[in-house]
Design an enzyme around this catalytic site. Sequence first.
Site, PDB file in Angstrom:
ATOM      1  N   ASP A  13     -12.442 -17.527   7.918  1.00  0.00           N
ATOM      2  CA  ASP A  13     -12.460 -16.267   7.184  1.00  0.00           C
ATOM      3  C   ASP A  13     -11.617 -16.478   5.939  1.00  0.00           C
ATOM      4  O   ASP A  13     -10.862 -17.452   5.839  1.00  0.00           O
ATOM      5  CB  ASP A  13     -11.868 -15.136   8.047  1.00  0.00           C
ATOM      6  CG  ASP A  13     -11.846 -13.807   7.296  1.00  0.00           C
ATOM      7  OD1 ASP A  13     -12.818 -13.511   6.574  1.00  0.00           O
ATOM      8  OD2 ASP A  13     -10.857 -13.066   7.408  1.00  0.00           O
ATOM      9  N   SER A  14     -11.736 -15.567   5.008  1.00  0.00           N
ATOM     10  CA  SER A  14     -10.895 -15.646   3.811  1.00  0.00           C
ATOM     11  C   SER A  14      -9.428 -15.411   4.175  1.00  0.00           C
ATOM     12  O   SER A  14      -8.546 -15.711   3.385  1.00  0.00           O
ATOM     13  CB  SER A  14     -11.344 -14.592   2.805  1.00  0.00           C
ATOM     14  OG  SER A  14     -11.331 -13.324   3.413  1.00  0.00           O
ATOM     15  N   TYR A  27     -11.776 -12.944  -1.098  1.00  0.00           N
ATOM     16  CA  TYR A  27     -13.038 -13.502  -1.586  1.00  0.00           C
ATOM     17  C   TYR A  27     -13.906 -12.384  -2.184  1.00  0.00           C
ATOM     18  O   TYR A  27     -14.727 -12.622  -3.050  1.00  0.00           O
ATOM     19  CB  TYR A  27     -13.824 -14.131  -0.428  1.00  0.00           C
ATOM     20  CG  TYR A  27     -13.339 -15.486   0.052  1.00  0.00           C
ATOM     21  CD1 TYR A  27     -12.114 -16.020  -0.338  1.00  0.00           C
ATOM     22  CD2 TYR A  27     -14.136 -16.238   0.916  1.00  0.00           C
ATOM     23  CE1 TYR A  27     -11.690 -17.256   0.141  1.00  0.00           C
ATOM     24  CE2 TYR A  27     -13.729 -17.474   1.379  1.00  0.00           C
ATOM     25  CZ  TYR A  27     -12.503 -17.981   0.999  1.00  0.00           C
ATOM     26  OH  TYR A  27     -12.104 -19.206   1.468  1.00  0.00           O
ATOM     27  N   GLY A  28     -13.716 -11.171  -1.650  1.00  0.00           N
ATOM     28  CA  GLY A  28     -14.617 -10.061  -1.961  1.00  0.00           C
ATOM     29  C   GLY A  28     -14.710  -9.677  -3.424  1.00  0.00           C
ATOM     30  O   GLY A  28     -15.667  -9.030  -3.847  1.00  0.00           O
ATOM     31  N   CYS A  62     -16.588 -14.074   7.940  1.00  0.00           N
ATOM     32  CA  CYS A  62     -16.240 -13.347   6.726  1.00  0.00           C
ATOM     33  C   CYS A  62     -17.550 -12.801   6.174  1.00  0.00           C
ATOM     34  O   CYS A  62     -18.498 -13.561   5.935  1.00  0.00           O
ATOM     35  CB  CYS A  62     -15.600 -14.330   5.739  1.00  0.00           C
ATOM     36  SG  CYS A  62     -15.309 -13.636   4.108  1.00  0.00           S
ATOM     37  N   ASN A  63     -17.602 -11.504   6.035  1.00  0.00           N
ATOM     38  CA  ASN A  63     -18.847 -10.886   5.537  1.00  0.00           C
ATOM     39  C   ASN A  63     -19.176 -11.359   4.136  1.00  0.00           C
ATOM     40  O   ASN A  63     -20.338 -11.565   3.796  1.00  0.00           O
ATOM     41  CB  ASN A  63     -18.707  -9.377   5.532  1.00  0.00           C
ATOM     42  CG  ASN A  63     -18.824  -8.787   6.916  1.00  0.00           C
ATOM     43  OD1 ASN A  63     -19.885  -8.363   7.330  1.00  0.00           O
ATOM     44  ND2 ASN A  63     -17.741  -8.781   7.674  1.00  0.00           N
ATOM     45  N   GLU A 121      -3.873  -5.140   5.346  1.00  0.00           N
ATOM     46  CA  GLU A 121      -2.896  -6.227   5.173  1.00  0.00           C
ATOM     47  C   GLU A 121      -1.469  -5.672   5.126  1.00  0.00           C
ATOM     48  O   GLU A 121      -0.518  -6.329   5.506  1.00  0.00           O
ATOM     49  CB  GLU A 121      -3.170  -6.980   3.876  1.00  0.00           C
ATOM     50  CG  GLU A 121      -4.581  -7.532   3.803  1.00  0.00           C
ATOM     51  CD  GLU A 121      -4.632  -9.006   4.091  1.00  0.00           C
ATOM     52  OE1 GLU A 121      -3.745  -9.720   3.618  1.00  0.00           O
ATOM     53  OE2 GLU A 121      -5.568  -9.443   4.785  1.00  0.00           O
ATOM     54  N   CYS A 159     -17.000  -5.684   7.029  1.00  0.00           N
ATOM     55  CA  CYS A 159     -15.858  -6.464   6.539  1.00  0.00           C
ATOM     56  C   CYS A 159     -14.955  -6.694   7.743  1.00  0.00           C
ATOM     57  O   CYS A 159     -14.741  -5.767   8.540  1.00  0.00           O
ATOM     58  CB  CYS A 159     -15.118  -5.693   5.455  1.00  0.00           C
ATOM     59  SG  CYS A 159     -13.576  -6.490   4.957  1.00  0.00           S
ATOM     60  N   THR A 160     -14.466  -7.914   7.848  1.00  0.00           N
ATOM     61  CA  THR A 160     -13.710  -8.274   9.053  1.00  0.00           C
ATOM     62  C   THR A 160     -12.429  -7.463   9.235  1.00  0.00           C
ATOM     63  O   THR A 160     -11.919  -7.369  10.338  1.00  0.00           O
ATOM     64  CB  THR A 160     -13.346  -9.766   8.992  1.00  0.00           C
ATOM     65  OG1 THR A 160     -12.818 -10.036   7.699  1.00  0.00           O
ATOM     66  CG2 THR A 160     -14.537 -10.627   9.256  1.00  0.00           C
ATOM     67  N   HIS A 161     -11.905  -6.889   8.178  1.00  0.00           N
ATOM     68  CA  HIS A 161     -10.674  -6.109   8.304  1.00  0.00           C
ATOM     69  C   HIS A 161     -10.915  -4.713   8.897  1.00  0.00           C
ATOM     70  O   HIS A 161     -10.006  -4.106   9.438  1.00  0.00           O
ATOM     71  CB  HIS A 161     -10.032  -5.901   6.923  1.00  0.00           C
ATOM     72  CG  HIS A 161      -9.292  -7.087   6.415  1.00  0.00           C
ATOM     73  ND1 HIS A 161      -9.901  -8.292   6.186  1.00  0.00           N
ATOM     74  CD2 HIS A 161      -7.987  -7.252   6.080  1.00  0.00           C
ATOM     75  CE1 HIS A 161      -8.996  -9.143   5.722  1.00  0.00           C
ATOM     76  NE2 HIS A 161      -7.838  -8.535   5.644  1.00  0.00           N
TER      77      HIS A 161
HETATM   78  N1  DGL Z   1     -12.898 -11.246   5.072  1.00  0.00           N
HETATM   79  C1  DGL Z   1     -13.515 -10.523   3.993  1.00  0.00           C
HETATM   80  C2  DGL Z   1     -14.837  -9.958   4.440  1.00  0.00           C
HETATM   81  O1  DGL Z   1     -15.125  -9.843   5.612  1.00  0.00           O
HETATM   82  C3  DGL Z   1     -12.619  -9.426   3.480  1.00  0.00           C
HETATM   83  C4  DGL Z   1     -11.438  -9.893   2.692  1.00  0.00           C
HETATM   84  C5  DGL Z   1     -11.804 -10.564   1.373  1.00  0.00           C
HETATM   85  O2  DGL Z   1     -12.194  -9.890   0.410  1.00  0.00           O
HETATM   86  O3  DGL Z   1     -11.671 -11.777   1.333  1.00  0.00           O
HETATM   87  O4  DGL Z   1     -15.633  -9.599   3.612  1.00  0.00           O
END
Ligand code: DGL
Length: 267
Positions: free
Chosen positions: A12-13, A44-45, A75-76, A153, A184-186
């Site tokens: 994941d990011s 990453y988003g 990571c989406n 976070e 989104c994983t969060h």
């Molecule tokens: N892990 C990213 C996702 O699921 C969210 C955090 C990011 O923007 O990197 O899209």
Amino acid sequence: MQKSENPIGIFDSGIGGLTVYKALKEILPQERFVYLGDTARLPYGTKSRRTIVRFSLENAEFLLNFNIKSLVVACNTSSSVAIEELRKRYPDLVILGVIEPSARRALEMSPRGKIGVIGTEATIRSEKYQKILREGGAEVHSRACPLFVPLVEEGWIDHPVTRMVAREYLQGWSDRIDTLILGCTHYPVIKKAISLAVGQDKVLVESGQAVGLELKKILKERKLLRSSPSHEDDLFFVTDFLEKFERVSSLFLGRKVKIEERKFSLC
Ligand code: DGL
């Protein structure tokens, strides 16, 4: 050659992918996992497709050092824009992103086919979710919710600001949708605030569970499921902010995990 006793790689990011790890561990308790959170280059988003693809390929390259039998892109954002490149680069590896399993599960679970999807800017812009859902006959509503990631976070889980932001982003959705994909994983970490904003009668779809069930099916078909539990611990790597990751990991997992650092060149 992949063997059933080899581990499963997840990246994941950052730390959000731990929600996916947690679900995978529940669904596949015998398996061993190697997790990489690219905390140095998060988020990453908000980045371009080219950059997200490069980071994703580097993450996969690192995990392949552990002879992984499959790769879960937890990571989406990476799943939206880099999955085809990853599959092209590693055609023999079972590679699973979070988009397709989550979208399919939403289509299965939605009572009236009115499905909402929320995620990062890159995920929503890629239109990946929307396309699969529309092809499945759903009426689709989508929205990028970039403030959710920093709120998680920050650890503002059950916090009035998070509830307020959720209400603002999802105003009016309660009458429009019956199912919501947390793209989104969060987001599973703040699902209570999200559920309050859209109405508690809505079906919430989380990536981890959908991916876990699909991965189990694929590994079984390919005879790659472990037949006995692994006695080795799962491994966790981050590319920066080791201490923060260790601290915040308990928010995601309900326990602290031991984490190691992996350095990538940042340029
Ligand atoms: N892990 C990213 C996702 O699921 C969210 C955090 C990011 O923007 O990197 O899209």
